[in-house]
Design a protein around this motif. Structure first.
Motif, short mmCIF file in Angstrom:
data_model
loop_
_atom_site.label_atom_id
_atom_site.label_comp_id
_atom_site.label_asym_id
_atom_site.label_seq_id
_atom_site.Cartn_x
_atom_site.Cartn_y
_atom_site.Cartn_z
N ILE A 128 38.03 -58.29 -29.23
CA ILE A 128 39.25 -56.92 -27.82
C ILE A 128 39.02 -56.35 -28.46
CG2 ILE A 128 41.25 -56.64 -29.94
CD1 ILE A 128 42.60 -57.90 -27.74
N GLY A 129 39.17 -55.44 -27.63
CA GLY A 129 39.00 -53.84 -28.02
C GLY A 129 37.31 -52.98 -27.96
N VAL A 130 36.35 -53.71 -28.50
CA VAL A 130 34.95 -53.81 -28.65
C VAL A 130 34.26 -53.93 -27.51
CG1 VAL A 130 34.72 -53.46 -31.27
CG2 VAL A 130 33.95 -55.57 -29.93
N SER A 185 32.40 -52.82 -36.13
CA SER A 185 33.39 -53.21 -35.48
C SER A 185 34.56 -52.01 -35.06
CB SER A 185 33.99 -54.40 -34.91
OG SER A 185 34.84 -54.47 -36.15
N ILE A 186 35.09 -51.08 -36.69
CA ILE A 186 36.15 -50.35 -36.29
C ILE A 186 35.10 -48.90 -35.25
CG2 ILE A 186 35.78 -48.89 -38.59
CD1 ILE A 186 38.22 -48.55 -39.00
N LEU A 226 40.93 -60.65 -35.64
CA LEU A 226 39.69 -60.17 -36.91
C LEU A 226 38.69 -59.91 -35.97
CD1 LEU A 226 38.12 -59.74 -39.43
CD2 LEU A 226 37.86 -61.94 -39.21
N VAL A 227 38.74 -58.26 -35.48
CA VAL A 227 37.40 -58.18 -34.95
C VAL A 227 36.01 -58.55 -35.00
CG1 VAL A 227 36.84 -56.11 -33.08
CG2 VAL A 227 39.33 -56.77 -32.87
N GLY A 242 26.76 -57.61 -38.34
CA GLY A 242 27.61 -56.15 -39.11
C GLY A 242 28.63 -56.88 -38.91
N GLU A 243 29.56 -55.46 -39.70
CA GLU A 243 30.74 -55.72 -40.52
C GLU A 243 32.51 -55.61 -39.29
OE1 GLU A 243 33.77 -53.92 -43.99
OE2 GLU A 243 31.45 -52.80 -43.58
#
Length: 927
Positions: free
Chosen positions: A181-183, A208-209, A231-232, A242-243
């Motif tokens: 979600i969000g990405v 991801s942030i 947890l994205v 990645g993180e």
């Protein structure tokens, strides 16, 4: 090095030339020596050298003690600056500092909820997320924290809002530990897809942030399902993706994704802030990079790249430790700075135990291979994700020094080879082996709004009610290292709380209200006392299987709890595979027919799978297992129309699992990227060959076409060209004896896959131009907006899926259901009198078709959409849409199934199947 004309002049940096403005130094062929009087210069230098030699040899030069000569000075290495050394030592201290344990504390502060109006929930039945159930208690939320949970709370702030939940279940917010979600935002656009940085298989350094979109439409929709923490993760296209970051699903006034973090603004001296990293093994990376002709193209290459990356990280970690030891052992300045490599920083943090590692792995050998890497380089895995094979190797998983969580699906399987061995019984097997199980969505692969449905399915397949609920609350929270803050409803935890409209694991359960950090997300609901339901009969316990009845085609069924075939008839008599009597059939009871007492079981017509590729492909990612996909073409030649019957493959596992889910027949169209897919075939899912009597119901059922973005191609670059093509082939073949002509005359229906309201409106205009044409909408996300027109034109709608998402731009007006919308498309269409069917979107989830129907009935306002209506959506309505009164419908009227209880009750099990060809069959458990 500069070459050519660039070599003639070199710019002198400002810090070396002392003046202002640009300065050029002559090149070597314009040296100052060439402009000096060289003879005089050489003489002067010679005299200086002679004088120095004489002076030294005679000892006449006595150096001043404070000004030693150059040859008397000890060589001193330059070293780094004092500031650089201090910065490095600070990093050493941070590395070596003891880590704070995250433990629940009654006095915990939640910076995200400070100042929020306190809330007191009264008359609540609490599921605490850890397996505990508290009846008739009160819950106090103050400053974003659960302040108290008790039978009676007398002390609370004056301005507290009191809500009587009237006996409804109150729980912690759900935790989804695998989401994009969000990405991978809704609607799915190229511009908003930031899931994978697929330019290299090793990208531990991306985060991801940096791509998380706090305005993703999915955030509010997913939260409406009771999910409060996610947890994205980056995607699984890379070996090291990645993180990842943990977010709360509450929009904040700042529109800052950092302010949405679960641990935003925490005091890190009081609470450990974990980091998360995503790795992946198996098919994905080797497919992505193998197609590019680079490593990894095999699992062998994957293993090497993992080892290479961790080998580099191990050497960097050792270099850092050596630097720290040297810096802390001696005050002397070191020659180099603290060693750091940005690309490897996250991997070093994993080696130091500061990162929760989440690994996408499916198959047994992939799981073991990755554990082998972790042993070699001494790091731990927090969770294996997906891991559909994990239930087969619990002993291998237990070789790890920690108890690895398996974050998996409840029953999603079969979409590629590594997912083909999946079993819905896996959670039960893993828990029995002592391995924790979390259920997740992989949103938007599955809509995280319905994460709780994953728990309900896991309960159906063997988990206890509380085990299943823990799998979406405290277990994923623990795997994320956040079980001191989220995933439980206890004193000191964040005030992430859900009030449910019914028991959470009931079909169609939805929140009445969701609080995140004590903030209500939705309009204040009207809370009424929950409906009192009779306890369900334990699945299959009331029916004793009698294998001697297998294959019989003449028998009597008695003590039927509910008969969806013919009202409430409690008795059915079958002779030679045909139903000869329902209801008062006393004359048949005196015969020699075997009698089966159903002990209140439910008799249901066989379901029909429409819209799937069942029978045409077994593993969609493996071409060799299917018929193939037809390319787009502008050909109008009716001789080019493909018929699905020529590619049907029977006896597959997908068909077997669909059969065990009550789907006794399928109507499948060719797989194609063309506007015209071809002609569908209808067949029995339990058949072994199209040559077997009764297996092939109808080889020539309907013409299938698709309109919209999915059908765009070089041949049809626009929707308008697609519709123009459809109009032309119908108008030009009205009198022709081919499939186009049959469709134009209405001899067979035309199934049109389409979702957008505007495209559907254009099809309604086309229907006006060709009145004999009989279109059927398949998909139909936005069809409800034209419900009145569809009803008037008598155009049926097969909703696929039954519950939509605004995942595509053509589905922006999707009705997502309570608490955001009072109704779904099915409810609106049904209210207007449109004939409805439900389609199958995913072959592996075909066995859930009955639950799709039940969901609509259970969420119908004032029960306007009844249980009988819902059963018809997946059985007789589909038969009527495709067959009318022709052969196909008659061939299915004797096929039915028996459930141990109500088929919409998720504790019930399908236990008996009857088809006219095979007789009676006791259904074995799902694989």
């Amino acid at each position: 090095m500069a070459t050519g004309k660039q070599q003639q002049y070199q710019t002198i940096p400002d810090y070396e030339r002392g003046g202002s403005g640009p300065s050029l130094t002559p090149s070597s062929n314009q040296s100052w020596l060439r402009r000096a009087k060289r003879p005089a210069l050489y003489l002067f230098l010679g005299l200086v050298v002679v004088a120095l030699v004489v002076t030294v040899s005679l000892g006449f030069f006595v150096p001043h003690p404070k000004h030693p000569t150059p040859w008397q000075r000890q060589p001193v290495k330059a070293g780094i600056t004092v500031q650089a050394q201090q910065e490095g030592i600070a990093k050493c201290e941070a590395i070596q500092a003891p880590r704070v344990d995250n433990v629940p504390r009654p006095d915990r502060v939640n910076p995200r909820g400070l100042g929020v109006q306190p809330v007191l929930l009264t008359n609540a039945n609490v599921w605490d997320g850890e397996g505990g159930v508290l009846e008739q208690v009160q819950v106090l939320l103050v400053d974003g924290v659960v302040s108290n949970v008790a039978k009676s709370i007398h002390s609370y702030p004056k301005h507290t809002k009191v809500i009587d939940v009237k006996g409804h279940i109150v729980s912690p917010g759900l935790v989804d530990m695998h989401s994009h979600i969000g990405v991978d935002s809704w609607p799915g656009l190229w511009a908003t897809d930031d899931t994978n940085e697929m330019t290299s298989p090793i990208t531990p350094f991306v985060r991801s942030i940096d791509g998380f979109n706090p305005s993703d439409k999915a955030i509010r929709i997913v939260a409406s399902g009771g999910v409060t923490s996610v947890l994205v993760l980056p995607g699984s296209g890379n070996l090291i993706g990645g993180e990842a970051f943990a977010f709360k699903l509450r929009h904040v006034n700042t529109t800052s994704n950092e302010d949405m973090l679960v641990q935003a603004h925490i005091d890190q001296t009081q609470e450990r802030r974990w980091r998360y990293e995503k790795h992946a093994c198996g098919e994905n990376a080797k497919r992505v990079y193998g197609e590019l002709g680079q490593i990894p193209s095999t699992r062998l290459g994957e293993g090497f790249l993992f080892r290479k990356a961790y080998d580099q990280a191990t050497k960097l970690r050792q270099a850092q430790d050596d630097w720290c030891a040297a810096a802390q052992r001696s005050p002397a300045r070191l020659e180099s700075r603290f060693p750091e490599v940005l690309e490897l920083e996250a991997l070093v943090a994993i080696l130091r135990g500061d990162v929760r590692l989440n690994v996408h792995c499916y198959e047994t050998h992939d799981l073991e291979a990755f554990l082998r890497h972790s042993f070699e380089y001494n790091f731990t895995v927090a969770a294996f994700h997906h891991a559909l094979d994990a239930y087969r190797v619990p002993d291998i998983l237990k070789r790890a020094p920690n108890n690895i969580t398996i974050a998996t699906f409840a029953d999603h399987w079969g979409y590629k080879k590594e997912a083909f061995q999946g079993s819905p019984k896996a959670p039960r097997i893993l828990l029995d082996a002592g391995i924790p199980v979390a259920l997740k969505s992989d949103h938007p692969v599955l809509n995280s709004q319905h994460l709780l449905f994953e728990a309900a399915k896991a309960h159906h397949y063997g988990l206890t009610e509380q085990e299943a609920f823990q799998a979406v609350t405290s277990v994923p929270a623990r795997a994320m290292g956040l079980d001191h803050r989220v995933g439980s409803l206890k004193i000191g935890y964040d005030a992430d709380v859900v009030i449910w409209d019914r028991s959470p694991l009931e079909l169609g359960a939805a929140p009445l209200q969701v609080f995140v950090d004590g903030v209500p997300l939705f309009d204040e609901p009207v809370i009424e006392s929950p409906e009192q339901k009779v306890a369900a009969t334990p699945a299959t316990e009331s029916l004793v299987k009698d294998p001697s009845n297998n294959g019989v085609n003449s028998f009597v069924l008695t003590n039927i709890g509910r008969n969806f075939l013919d009202g409430d008839a409690s008795t059915i008599v079958v002779e030679q595979g045909k139903i000869v009597c329902q209801g008062e059939c006393a004359q048949a009871l005196t015969g020699d027919l075997p009698s089966i007492n159903l002990q209140g079981g439910y008799v249901v017509p066989g379901f029909v799978a429409v819209g799937s590729s069942l029978g045409l492909v077994e593993i969609s990612s493996e071409d060799s297992t299917g018929d193939g996909v037809i390319a787009a073409s502008t050909s109008q030649d009716p001789k080019q129309i493909v018929e699905a019957v020529d590619g049907i493959k029977l006896g597959t596992r997908h068909l077997e699992e669909a059969y065990k889910g009550g789907i006794l027949s399928a109507i499948t169209a060719p797989m194609s990227s063309n506007v015209v897919l071809g002609v569908s075939a209808a067949f029995k899912t339990g058949g072994s060959s199209v040559l077997t009597d009764g297996t092939l119901i109808n080889p020539h059922v309907a013409l299938h076409v698709q309109i919209g973005n999915a059908a765009k191609s070089a041949s049809f670059p626009s929707v308008s060209t697609q519709i123009q093509f459809l109009r032309r082939i119908l108008q030009e073949n009205k009198e022709a004896e081919n499939a186009y002509g049959e469709a134009a005359r209405g001899d067979i229906p035309t199934i049109v896959q389409v979702n957008g309201k505007d495209e559907i409106a254009t099809l309604l205009r086309l229907k006006q131009q060709i009145p004999s044409w009989q279109p059927v909408i398949l998909g139909g996300t936005e069809a409800y907006l034209l419900a009145e027109h569809l009803a008037k034109a008598k155009i049926p709608v097969i909703l696929s899926p039954a519950l939509c998402t605004p995942g595509d731009y053509e589905q922006q007006h999707c009705l997502t259901g309570a608490p955001l919308t009072n109704e779904t498309a099915a409810h609106v269409l049904h209210r207007h009198g449109v004939k409805i069917g439900l389609g199958v979107v995913d072959d592996g989830l075909a066995r859930n078709l009955v639950w799709d129907a039940g969901w609509l009935a259970s969420t119908s306002k004032d029960h306007q959409l009844t249980e009988d209506d819902a059963i018809r959506f997946v059985s007789t309505n589909l038969q009527e849409i495709f067959y009318g009164t022709r052969l196909g419908q008659a061939a299915l009227q004797n096929d039915f199934t028996v459930y141990s209880g109500h088929p919409f009750d998720m504790t019930s099990q399908l236990v008996l199947v009857h088809t006219q060809e095979n007789g009676l069959e006791w259904v074995s458990s799902v694989v």
